[in-house]
Design a protein around this motif. Structure first.
Motif, PDB file in Angstrom:
ATOM      1  N   GLU A  36       0.897  -1.172   0.053  1.00 52.69           N
ATOM      2  CA  GLU A  36       0.229   0.034   0.025  1.00 52.69           C
ATOM      3  C   GLU A  36       0.767   1.144  -0.052  1.00 52.69           C
ATOM      4  O   GLU A  36       0.674   2.187  -0.778  1.00 52.69           O
ATOM      5  CB  GLU A  36      -0.696  -0.045   1.075  1.00 52.69           C
ATOM      6  CG  GLU A  36      -2.097  -1.166   1.259  1.00 52.69           C
ATOM      7  CD  GLU A  36      -2.942  -1.207   2.534  1.00 52.69           C
ATOM      8  OE1 GLU A  36      -2.813  -0.089   3.208  1.00 52.69           O
ATOM      9  OE2 GLU A  36      -3.735  -1.921   2.489  1.00 52.69           O
ATOM     10  N   GLU A  39       2.125   1.709  -3.478  1.00 51.44           N
ATOM     11  CA  GLU A  39       1.343   2.201  -4.420  1.00 51.44           C
ATOM     12  C   GLU A  39       1.316   3.557  -4.222  1.00 51.44           C
ATOM     13  O   GLU A  39       0.859   4.328  -5.004  1.00 51.44           O
ATOM     14  CB  GLU A  39      -0.069   1.464  -4.168  1.00 51.44           C
ATOM     15  CG  GLU A  39       0.055   0.023  -4.741  1.00 51.44           C
ATOM     16  CD  GLU A  39      -0.952  -0.919  -4.548  1.00 51.44           C
ATOM     17  OE1 GLU A  39      -1.914  -0.460  -3.787  1.00 51.44           O
ATOM     18  OE2 GLU A  39      -1.283  -1.960  -5.004  1.00 51.44           O
ATOM     19  N   LYS A  40       1.023   4.095  -2.805  1.00 57.99           N
ATOM     20  CA  LYS A  40       0.926   5.407  -2.625  1.00 57.99           C
ATOM     21  C   LYS A  40       1.737   6.456  -3.073  1.00 57.99           C
ATOM     22  O   LYS A  40       1.779   7.600  -3.623  1.00 57.99           O
ATOM     23  CB  LYS A  40       0.791   5.693  -1.054  1.00 57.99           C
ATOM     24  CG  LYS A  40       0.541   7.185  -0.826  1.00 57.99           C
ATOM     25  CD  LYS A  40       0.474   7.406   0.996  1.00 57.99           C
ATOM     26  CE  LYS A  40       0.505   8.732   1.178  1.00 57.99           C
ATOM     27  NZ  LYS A  40       1.694   9.426   1.023  1.00 57.99           N
ATOM     28  N   LYS A  41       3.239   5.828  -2.970  1.00 57.50           N
ATOM     29  CA  LYS A  41       4.284   6.610  -3.674  1.00 57.50           C
ATOM     30  C   LYS A  41       4.402   6.685  -4.969  1.00 57.50           C
ATOM     31  O   LYS A  41       4.588   7.649  -5.671  1.00 57.50           O
ATOM     32  CB  LYS A  41       5.667   5.915  -3.072  1.00 57.50           C
ATOM     33  CG  LYS A  41       6.067   6.023  -1.665  1.00 57.50           C
ATOM     34  CD  LYS A  41       7.349   5.425  -1.222  1.00 57.50           C
ATOM     35  CE  LYS A  41       7.778   5.764   0.070  1.00 57.50           C
ATOM     36  NZ  LYS A  41       9.017   5.173   0.509  1.00 57.50           N
ATOM     37  N   VAL A  42       3.794   5.662  -5.728  1.00 60.47           N
ATOM     38  CA  VAL A  42       3.648   5.619  -7.257  1.00 60.47           C
ATOM     39  C   VAL A  42       2.492   6.701  -7.495  1.00 60.47           C
ATOM     40  O   VAL A  42       2.778   7.520  -8.548  1.00 60.47           O
ATOM     41  CB  VAL A  42       3.227   3.993  -7.698  1.00 60.47           C
ATOM     42  CG1 VAL A  42       2.845   4.239  -9.165  1.00 60.47           C
ATOM     43  CG2 VAL A  42       4.564   3.179  -7.384  1.00 60.47           C
ATOM     44  N   ARG A  43       1.564   6.641  -6.719  1.00 59.22           N
ATOM     45  CA  ARG A  43       0.516   7.688  -6.992  1.00 59.22           C
ATOM     46  C   ARG A  43       0.872   8.810  -7.035  1.00 59.22           C
ATOM     47  O   ARG A  43       0.587  10.067  -7.890  1.00 59.22           O
ATOM     48  CB  ARG A  43      -0.875   7.528  -6.408  1.00 59.22           C
ATOM     49  CG  ARG A  43      -1.681   6.188  -6.651  1.00 59.22           C
ATOM     50  CD  ARG A  43      -2.913   6.270  -5.969  1.00 59.22           C
ATOM     51  NE  ARG A  43      -2.662   6.207  -4.606  1.00 59.22           N
ATOM     52  CZ  ARG A  43      -2.920   5.374  -3.682  1.00 59.22           C
ATOM     53  NH1 ARG A  43      -2.824   4.201  -4.156  1.00 59.22           N
ATOM     54  NH2 ARG A  43      -2.687   5.471  -2.358  1.00 59.22           N
ATOM     55  N   ASP A  44       1.618   9.344  -5.992  1.00 57.30           N
ATOM     56  CA  ASP A  44       2.337  10.669  -5.758  1.00 57.30           C
ATOM     57  C   ASP A  44       3.297  10.871  -6.561  1.00 57.30           C
ATOM     58  O   ASP A  44       3.075  12.210  -7.219  1.00 57.30           O
ATOM     59  CB  ASP A  44       3.118  10.510  -4.401  1.00 57.30           C
ATOM     60  CG  ASP A  44       1.937  10.565  -3.282  1.00 57.30           C
ATOM     61  OD1 ASP A  44       0.803  10.649  -3.382  1.00 57.30           O
ATOM     62  OD2 ASP A  44       2.581  10.164  -1.958  1.00 57.30           O
ATOM     63  N   LYS A  46       3.486   9.874  -9.843  1.00 56.81           N
ATOM     64  CA  LYS A  46       2.594  10.012 -11.108  1.00 56.81           C
ATOM     65  C   LYS A  46       1.987  11.443 -11.078  1.00 56.81           C
ATOM     66  O   LYS A  46       1.962  12.019 -12.094  1.00 56.81           O
ATOM     67  CB  LYS A  46       1.614   9.075 -11.260  1.00 56.81           C
ATOM     68  CG  LYS A  46       2.183   7.620 -11.603  1.00 56.81           C
ATOM     69  CD  LYS A  46       1.319   6.627 -12.251  1.00 56.81           C
ATOM     70  CE  LYS A  46       1.867   5.421 -12.507  1.00 56.81           C
ATOM     71  NZ  LYS A  46       0.946   4.571 -13.071  1.00 56.81           N
ATOM     72  N   ALA A  47       1.401  12.021  -9.805  1.00 62.11           N
ATOM     73  CA  ALA A  47       0.927  13.428  -9.636  1.00 62.11           C
ATOM     74  C   ALA A  47       1.689  14.286 -10.061  1.00 62.11           C
ATOM     75  O   ALA A  47       1.650  15.169 -10.908  1.00 62.11           O
ATOM     76  CB  ALA A  47       0.362  13.559  -8.339  1.00 62.11           C
ATOM     77  N   SER A  50       2.675  14.261 -13.688  1.00 60.97           N
ATOM     78  CA  SER A  50       1.862  15.094 -14.716  1.00 60.97           C
ATOM     79  C   SER A  50       1.707  16.398 -14.532  1.00 60.97           C
ATOM     80  O   SER A  50       1.746  17.289 -15.481  1.00 60.97           O
ATOM     81  CB  SER A  50       0.202  14.479 -14.244  1.00 60.97           C
ATOM     82  OG  SER A  50       0.019  14.926 -12.936  1.00 60.97           O
TER      83      SER A  50
END
Length: 149
Positions: A36, A39-44, A46-47, A50
């Protein structure tokens, strides 16, 4: 500390020691094993990616706008210089009126050329397309001849 704790998680001692300091050990020294958190680090990330892409595209658009502005200003300056060189012919027949007539003829030609630049550009593009088509046709014919036994 129980021996079962150390058998199931070899890093439990280090986690307990560093956990009391306010920061976690996995983020500092060793990679995390928590899916988890990864995945949180990956989402951050990716943000952030972008956001950086958006800023890059805005920067590129600004650069293109400034380049277009520069080209436009140079074209206006060149047209102004051509217009300044264009002087209508003098009505008198004196010898010093002759250079004015030459300047007028040269200026008129320059203005005509400047007015016809879209037409000239389209003709140049058409010629280039014809040359490219002819080259592609010749390449196709040479390929066909090479394939024949």
């Amino acid at each position: 500390m129980s021996s079962n704790d150390s058998l199931s998680d070899p890093m439990s001692f280090a986690k307990k020691m560093f956990g009391n300091m306010g920061f976690s050990l996995p983020g500092m020294i060793t990679p995390t094993l928590d899916v988890e958190e990864i995945e949180k680090k990956v989402r951050d990330l990716k943000a952030v990616e972008s956001w950086l892409k958006m800023n890059l595209s805005m920067l590129q658009m600004t650069i293109q706008g400034l380049e277009m502005q520069c080209v436009t200003l140079n074209a206006v300056r060149a047209m102004g210089q051509m217009g300044a060189n264009f002087t209508p012919g003098a009505a008198g027949g004196s010898d010093d009126a002759q250079p004015g007539l030459l300047g007028a003829a040269g200026g008129a030609d320059a203005l005509k050329q400047a007015a016809m630049w879209p037409w000239t550009m389209m003709q140049q593009m058409q010629e280039q397309m014809k040359q490219a088509a002819a080259a592609a046709q010749q390449a196709g014919q040479s390929d066909d001849e090479a394939k024949k036994p």
